[in-house]
Design an enzyme around this catalytic site. Structure first.
Site, mmCIF file in Angstrom:
data_model
loop_
_atom_site.group_PDB
_atom_site.id
_atom_site.type_symbol
_atom_site.label_atom_id
_atom_site.label_comp_id
_atom_site.label_asym_id
_atom_site.label_seq_id
_atom_site.Cartn_x
_atom_site.Cartn_y
_atom_site.Cartn_z
ATOM 1 N N ASP A 103 -17.315 -39.502 16.512
ATOM 2 C CA ASP A 103 -18.704 -39.875 16.787
ATOM 3 C C ASP A 103 -18.788 -41.367 17.083
ATOM 4 O O ASP A 103 -17.914 -42.152 16.688
ATOM 5 C CB ASP A 103 -19.580 -39.570 15.558
ATOM 6 C CG ASP A 103 -19.616 -38.086 15.248
ATOM 7 O OD1 ASP A 103 -19.380 -37.280 16.162
ATOM 8 O OD2 ASP A 103 -19.887 -37.746 14.082
HETATM 9 N N1 URA Z 1 -16.428 -35.347 11.678
HETATM 10 C C1 URA Z 1 -17.599 -35.949 11.940
HETATM 11 O O1 URA Z 1 -18.639 -35.565 11.436
HETATM 12 N N2 URA Z 1 -17.591 -36.993 12.789
HETATM 13 C C2 URA Z 1 -16.456 -37.486 13.350
HETATM 14 O O2 URA Z 1 -16.516 -38.459 14.107
HETATM 15 C C3 URA Z 1 -15.243 -36.851 13.046
HETATM 16 C C4 URA Z 1 -15.251 -35.784 12.200
#
Ligand code: URA
Length: 228
Positions: A103
């Site tokens: 993310d």
């Molecule tokens: N899980 C998440 O919620 N976000 C990420 O960036 C990676 C794994």
């Protein structure tokens, strides 16, 4: 392989541009300028220099990036800069892509490669590649949270329960989580389903690779496939 052809294969532009790069004296090998674009060079183990920067010849590019917060992994970033902007142009031209996604607000270890088969192998749930996340939570971390994550939680749109393969408390508001899948927002959704909330997320390991302590956020380094 002819030098201009080699440069082309490594992302230095169209054939003609690579010929021009050589002819301009920008390319050297072992300290010697090679201005003949058609000079035959052996690519195996070759490190060449272009405009003062060293480049190892790689049939496929594979790099490890310490992803900073505030950059998007998607091909067409919408709200932030794209992660590819952190890499030099030859790697972008080669079509390097992130291996899975983090993310925009997640930091840490991100692999990028132009090897589609490798991306498939590393992201396929069949191969169970463990990913380690350092999670900071809004509410205190208690053993019940860890137990729930290990036992498995239900996520919207997922037919089966989703489990962490490892979970341990690392502080009053922190835990280390190991996942072998890569579902959308998986850590955040699992922690929410177990009645807490993710406030910070950092990936510290991918398979057997640890994020190097001396690699600053936003920086990258070449990886040899044997390191995976
Ligand atoms: N899980 C998440 O919620 N976000 C990420 O960036 C990676 C794994």
């Amino acid at each position: 392989m002819q030098l201009a052809r080699l440069l082309f294969s490594q992302g230095f532009g169209a054939r003609r541009e690579c010929e021009g790069l050589c002819a301009s004296g920008a390319v050297s090998i072992a300290g010697q300028v090679v201005d003949n674009p058609f000079e035959e060079v052996d690519p195996a183990g070759l490190v060449f220099r272009v405009n003062g920067m060293d480049w190892p010849f790689r049939e496929h590019a594979l790099v490890l990036l310490n992803k900073p917060a505030g950059v998007e992994c998607s091909r067409s970033p919408k709200h932030h800069a794209g992660v590819l902007a952190l890499l030099p142009a030859p790697l972008r031209r080669r079509g390097v892509q992130p291996v899975g996604r983090l993310d925009a607000d997640t930091t840490g270890l991100l692999l990028l490669t132009d090897d589609g088969a490798l991306i498939h192998r590393l992201t396929s749930p069949k191969h169970h590649v463990p990913k380690v996340y350092e999670v900071t939570t809004k509410h205190p971390v208690e053993q019940t949270l860890v137990d729930r994550l290990l036992a498995g939680v239900m996520l919207d749109d997922e037919p089966l329960i989703v489990r962490a393969t490892g979970a341990e408390i690392t502080g009053t508001h922190t835990l280390r989580l190991v996942l072998t899948e890569g579902k959308y927002h998986q850590v955040k959704r699992m922690v929410a389903a177990a009645s807490n909330r993710v406030e910070g997320l950092h990936r510290s390991a991918f398979g057997s690779l640890q994020l190097p302590a001396d690699l600053a956020p936003g920086h990258w380094r070449w990886l040899d496939p044997s390191e995976l």
